[in-house]
Design a protein around this motif. Structure first.
Motif, mmCIF file in Angstrom:
data_model
loop_
_atom_site.group_PDB
_atom_site.id
_atom_site.type_symbol
_atom_site.label_atom_id
_atom_site.label_comp_id
_atom_site.label_asym_id
_atom_site.label_seq_id
_atom_site.Cartn_x
_atom_site.Cartn_y
_atom_site.Cartn_z
ATOM 1 N N ASN A 189 8.048 -16.478 -14.793
ATOM 2 C CA ASN A 189 7.883 -16.433 -13.331
ATOM 3 C C ASN A 189 6.612 -15.663 -12.950
ATOM 4 O OD1 ASN A 189 8.992 -14.004 -14.254
ATOM 5 N ND2 ASN A 189 10.709 -13.981 -12.797
ATOM 6 N N TYR A 190 6.471 -14.472 -13.498
ATOM 7 C CA TYR A 190 5.359 -13.578 -13.141
ATOM 8 C C TYR A 190 4.022 -14.134 -13.659
ATOM 9 C CZ TYR A 190 3.088 -8.911 -12.709
ATOM 10 O OH TYR A 190 2.267 -7.849 -12.391
ATOM 11 N N SER A 191 4.024 -14.660 -14.889
ATOM 12 C CA SER A 191 2.796 -15.250 -15.445
ATOM 13 C C SER A 191 2.357 -16.442 -14.609
ATOM 14 C CB SER A 191 3.011 -15.697 -16.892
ATOM 15 O OG SER A 191 3.297 -14.608 -17.733
ATOM 16 N N MET B 246 6.977 -3.143 2.238
ATOM 17 C CA MET B 246 8.208 -3.910 2.475
ATOM 18 C C MET B 246 9.294 -3.070 3.143
ATOM 19 S SD MET B 246 9.845 -6.748 1.806
ATOM 20 C CE MET B 246 11.418 -7.405 1.290
ATOM 21 N N SER B 247 9.597 -1.877 2.561
ATOM 22 C CA SER B 247 10.756 -1.125 3.058
ATOM 23 C C SER B 247 10.640 0.395 2.941
ATOM 24 C CB SER B 247 12.017 -1.570 2.299
ATOM 25 O OG SER B 247 11.827 -1.359 0.918
ATOM 26 N N ASN B 248 9.739 0.895 2.096
ATOM 27 C CA ASN B 248 9.748 2.316 1.772
ATOM 28 C C ASN B 248 8.911 3.132 2.776
ATOM 29 O OD1 ASN B 248 9.833 4.793 0.460
ATOM 30 N ND2 ASN B 248 9.854 3.818 -1.561
ATOM 31 N N ASN C 122 -4.945 -8.227 -1.624
ATOM 32 C CA ASN C 122 -3.622 -8.824 -1.819
ATOM 33 C C ASN C 122 -3.004 -8.201 -3.072
ATOM 34 O OD1 ASN C 122 -3.342 -10.831 0.309
ATOM 35 N ND2 ASN C 122 -5.070 -11.876 -0.662
ATOM 36 N N ASN C 123 -2.240 -7.145 -2.860
ATOM 37 C CA ASN C 123 -1.760 -6.333 -3.981
ATOM 38 C C ASN C 123 -0.239 -6.314 -4.126
ATOM 39 O OD1 ASN C 123 -1.907 -3.761 -5.854
ATOM 40 N ND2 ASN C 123 -0.600 -3.180 -4.128
ATOM 41 N N ALA C 124 0.499 -6.571 -3.047
ATOM 42 C CA ALA C 124 1.968 -6.459 -3.110
ATOM 43 C C ALA C 124 2.501 -7.364 -4.221
ATOM 44 C CB ALA C 124 2.590 -6.859 -1.777
ATOM 45 N N PHE D 218 -1.388 -2.460 -18.623
ATOM 46 C CA PHE D 218 -0.301 -1.559 -18.246
ATOM 47 C C PHE D 218 -0.857 -0.375 -17.449
ATOM 48 C CE2 PHE D 218 1.266 -3.624 -22.140
ATOM 49 C CZ PHE D 218 2.469 -4.126 -21.666
ATOM 50 N N VAL D 219 -0.363 -0.217 -16.235
ATOM 51 C CA VAL D 219 -0.809 0.873 -15.364
ATOM 52 C C VAL D 219 0.417 1.694 -14.970
ATOM 53 C CG1 VAL D 219 -1.975 1.446 -13.202
ATOM 54 C CG2 VAL D 219 -2.669 -0.590 -14.494
ATOM 55 N N ARG D 220 0.305 3.016 -15.054
ATOM 56 C CA ARG D 220 1.468 3.875 -14.844
ATOM 57 C C ARG D 220 1.862 3.923 -13.347
ATOM 58 N NH1 ARG D 220 -0.076 8.522 -16.891
ATOM 59 N NH2 ARG D 220 0.179 7.918 -19.052
ATOM 60 N N THR D 221 2.847 3.123 -12.988
ATOM 61 C CA THR D 221 3.398 3.106 -11.621
ATOM 62 C C THR D 221 4.900 2.861 -11.751
ATOM 63 O OG1 THR D 221 3.314 0.704 -11.341
ATOM 64 C CG2 THR D 221 1.302 1.919 -10.777
ATOM 65 N N ASP D 222 5.575 2.791 -10.598
ATOM 66 C CA ASP D 222 7.024 2.487 -10.610
ATOM 67 C C ASP D 222 7.304 1.158 -11.302
ATOM 68 O OD1 ASP D 222 7.307 4.773 -9.126
ATOM 69 O OD2 ASP D 222 7.606 3.743 -7.209
ATOM 70 N N GLY E 258 0.804 -1.238 0.000
ATOM 71 C CA GLY E 258 0.000 0.000 0.000
ATOM 72 C C GLY E 258 0.822 1.267 0.000
ATOM 73 N N SER E 259 2.145 1.151 -0.036
ATOM 74 C CA SER E 259 2.974 2.359 0.061
ATOM 75 C C SER E 259 3.071 3.133 -1.238
ATOM 76 C CB SER E 259 4.386 1.972 0.528
ATOM 77 O OG SER E 259 4.914 0.954 -0.291
ATOM 78 N N ARG E 260 2.844 2.440 -2.350
ATOM 79 C CA ARG E 260 3.038 3.107 -3.657
ATOM 80 C C ARG E 260 2.027 2.585 -4.664
ATOM 81 N NH1 ARG E 260 7.815 1.312 -5.927
ATOM 82 N NH2 ARG E 260 8.260 -0.248 -4.347
HETATM 83 P P1 NAP Z 1 4.750 -0.793 -7.417
HETATM 84 O O1 NAP Z 1 4.430 0.616 -7.716
HETATM 85 O O2 NAP Z 1 6.101 -1.339 -7.768
HETATM 86 O O3 NAP Z 1 4.483 -1.050 -5.839
HETATM 87 C C1 NAP Z 1 4.721 -2.308 -5.288
HETATM 88 C C2 NAP Z 1 4.241 -2.322 -3.856
HETATM 89 O O4 NAP Z 1 4.419 -3.656 -3.330
HETATM 90 C C3 NAP Z 1 5.009 -1.393 -2.947
HETATM 91 O O5 NAP Z 1 4.122 -0.892 -1.977
HETATM 92 C C4 NAP Z 1 6.040 -2.319 -2.277
HETATM 93 O O6 NAP Z 1 6.492 -1.869 -0.995
HETATM 94 C C5 NAP Z 1 5.184 -3.569 -2.124
HETATM 95 N N1 NAP Z 1 5.970 -4.803 -1.964
HETATM 96 C C6 NAP Z 1 6.826 -5.368 -2.844
HETATM 97 N N2 NAP Z 1 7.333 -6.506 -2.326
HETATM 98 C C7 NAP Z 1 6.780 -6.653 -1.089
HETATM 99 C C8 NAP Z 1 6.916 -7.608 -0.054
HETATM 100 N N3 NAP Z 1 7.714 -8.674 -0.183
HETATM 101 N N4 NAP Z 1 6.202 -7.439 1.094
HETATM 102 C C9 NAP Z 1 5.379 -6.375 1.243
HETATM 103 N N5 NAP Z 1 5.209 -5.432 0.291
HETATM 104 C C10 NAP Z 1 5.912 -5.562 -0.848
HETATM 105 O O7 NAP Z 1 3.730 -1.797 -8.107
HETATM 106 P P2 NAP Z 1 2.260 -1.553 -8.764
HETATM 107 O O8 NAP Z 1 2.442 -1.284 -10.184
HETATM 108 O O9 NAP Z 1 1.480 -0.621 -7.913
HETATM 109 O O10 NAP Z 1 1.687 -3.036 -8.643
HETATM 110 C C11 NAP Z 1 0.753 -3.434 -7.652
HETATM 111 C C12 NAP Z 1 0.217 -4.795 -8.020
HETATM 112 O O11 NAP Z 1 -0.419 -4.713 -9.300
HETATM 113 C C13 NAP Z 1 1.291 -5.882 -8.161
HETATM 114 O O12 NAP Z 1 0.801 -7.111 -7.669
HETATM 115 C C14 NAP Z 1 1.505 -5.970 -9.659
HETATM 116 O O13 NAP Z 1 1.979 -7.235 -10.035
HETATM 117 C C15 NAP Z 1 0.099 -5.693 -10.153
HETATM 118 N N6 NAP Z 1 0.045 -5.227 -11.551
HETATM 119 C C16 NAP Z 1 0.625 -4.049 -11.923
HETATM 120 C C17 NAP Z 1 0.546 -3.637 -13.239
HETATM 121 C C18 NAP Z 1 1.148 -2.330 -13.726
HETATM 122 O O14 NAP Z 1 1.145 -2.109 -14.948
HETATM 123 N N7 NAP Z 1 1.623 -1.467 -12.871
HETATM 124 C C19 NAP Z 1 -0.115 -4.435 -14.178
HETATM 125 C C20 NAP Z 1 -0.687 -5.623 -13.781
HETATM 126 C C21 NAP Z 1 -0.604 -6.005 -12.442
HETATM 127 P P3 NAP Z 1 7.767 -0.848 -0.865
HETATM 128 O O15 NAP Z 1 7.262 0.519 -1.282
HETATM 129 O O16 NAP Z 1 8.120 -0.892 0.580
HETATM 130 O O17 NAP Z 1 8.828 -1.364 -1.778
#
Ligand code: NAP
Length: 241
Positions: free
Chosen positions: A151-153, A32-34, A86-88, A184-188, A8-10
């Protein structure tokens, strides 16, 4: 009313946390750490008129996750977590031929084993209260399979199957379990991808915003979504269905 958002941090998790706060939930922000970004999410939750707590632990470690959640439950004996998102997640892309064991394992433990590690300690209370909402963050990659992401799939495909299985286990207890599959969603997480090139393949010609995913999660988390369970909902601008 408490909700837990892992990661939930980002990114998407932050947008989901804010959405749930606007819906009246107190939100537990796992990360996790941020610390800096997690504090920012907490401030945004408070700006939205609710409150929350930081719950820093590694979702990939069963014993660590169980202890963190049991400690929270012991400290809040009259409350329970009725919404779990469950999003991490992480990605470590590589062609299988070059993929190290650690790259396969870490993506599986963080994106899939985390489902068990976090859901298992919380499901009993949802069953006892005869109400719950579980939303799992899957991906287009888990439905279609994407090259460079064995791995991810595998992790996201497994998460989708687990969603369907658990949905049937707890349906009569008024607990719904659904998955959301973003494109594709605009995030880190998508930093480093060539957005200009990739958006050409998307019928809507743009990446999605985290808030758009959060609106869908908010609906699935609401009382209105009472008869939807075991579903996987695509949110990808028309890229794949
Ligand atoms: P993101 O910006 O990289 O953020 C990832 C988040 O997960 C951060 O809050 C991070 O915490 C946390 N995290 C990572 N490893 C962890 C661990 N071992 N324990 C606890 N927290 C952990 O990612 P996002 O794009 O928002 O993605 C969120 C979810 O959507 C993911 O499951 C991703 O696979 C899925 N998704 C994303 C996209 C996309 O295009 N962005 C597309 C399809 C699915 P820290 O800040 O502490 O590192």
């Amino acid at each position: 009313m408490y909700a837990l958002v892992t990661g939930g941090s980002r990114g998407i998790g932050r947008a989901v946390a804010v959405k749930l706060a606007k819906m009246g939930y107190k939100v537990l922000i796992n990360y996790m750490s941020n610390d800096v970004e997690a504090e920012k999410t907490l401030a945004m939750i408070r700006e939205a008129g609710s409150d929350g707590e930081l719950l820093k632990f590694d979702v990939s470690q069963a014993d660590v996750a169980q202890k963190a959640l049991e400690d929270w439950m012991a400290a809040h004996p009259s409350e329970y977590i009725e919404v779990l998102v469950n999003n991490a997640g992480i990605r470590k892309d590589n062609l299988l031929v070059f993929m190290a064991p650690d790259e396969f394992q870490r993506v599986l433990t963080t994106n899939l084993f985390s489902f068990y590690n976090v859901t298992h300690p919380l499901i009993e209370q949802m069953i006892r209260h005869k109400y719950g909402r579980i939303i799992n963050m899957a991906s287009l990659s888990g439905l279609k399979g994407l090259p460079g992401q064995c791995n991810y799939s595998a992790a996201k495909g497994g998460l989708i199957a687990a969603t369907k299985a658990l949905a049937q286990e707890v349906a009569r207890k008024n607990i719904t379990v659904n998955a959301v599959a973003p494109g594709f969603v605009r995030t880190d997480m998508v930093e480093g991808l060539d957005e200009d090139e990739l958006k050409g393949q998307i019928p809507m010609k743009r990446f999605g915003e985290a808030e758009e995913v959060a609106n869908l999660v908010g609906f699935l988390a609401s009382k209105e979504a009472s008869y939807i369970t075991g579903e996987v909902i695509n949110i990808n601008g028309g890229l794949y269905s």
